[in-house]
Design an enzyme around this catalytic site. Structure first.
Site: not given
Ligand code: IDP
Ligand code: MG
Length: 137
Positions: A10, A55, A84, A90, A99, A110, A113
């Site tokens: 990212k 978000f 993963r 996350t 991360r 974070n 991806h």
């Molecule tokens: P992941 O990247 O671990 O698969 P996802 O739930 O798919 O997590 O969410 C996609 C991206 O959205 C996350 O990597 C993060 O950058 C952002 N994100 C997810 N949940 C939140 C939140 O509660 N607050 C702010 N950003 C979030």
């Molecule tokens: Mg995801």
């Protein structure tokens, strides 16, 4: 069955590419790479499942703020799960994960991806690398 995973560094974390590649190389084989600034259009597709969440706007604005590096990683069964695990959760990623180790304690910013299932791994690699190829034509 072979698996594919789409992995993306990212904005703001491209300086950790070597360290991240070193970790990915222990899990699978990097078969494709791109470096590009993404647009609203492709990010809306990539993050479709999150449209409408609180978000979402912050996430897309961040993701298009600077260049990202995308990888297609190939490997045997378990590849996506193993990547993963290496990426970390996350929220509150554990020490030893990408991360945690390269992060700044921000849920949106974070570091990285990674596709969350073998099915999405194939879909995301296809979509992203088709998109980049289309731009280069
Ligand atoms: P992941 O990247 O671990 O698969 P996802 O739930 O798919 O997590 O969410 C996609 C991206 O959205 C996350 O990597 C993060 O950058 C952002 N994100 C997810 N949940 C939140 C939140 O509660 N607050 C702010 N950003 C979030
Ligand atoms: Mg995801």
């Amino acid at each position: 069955m072979k698996e594919k995973c789409f992995v993306m560094i990212k904005p703001g974390f491209l300086n950790y590419e070597n360290e991240i590649v070193e970790r990915l190389n222990k899990i699978g084989t990097i078969t494709k790479r791109f470096q590009i600034k993404l647009t609203d259009e492709i990010l809306n597709k990539h993050y479709e499942e999150h449209i409408g969440k609180p978000f979402f706007a912050e996430l897309v604005n961040y993701m298009k703020s600077d260049e990202v590096v995308g990888f297609e990683v190939e490997g045997e069964e378990g590849l996506v799960k193993n990547i993963r695990e290496c990426v970390g959760a996350t929220k509150n990623p554990a020490p030893g994960t990408i991360r945690h180790d390269f992060g700044i304690g921000d849920v949106t910013k974070n570091v990285i991806h990674a596709s969350d299932s073998p099915e999405n791994g194939i879909k995301e690699c296809q979509r992203m690398f088709d998109y980049v190829e289309m731009l280069n034509k």
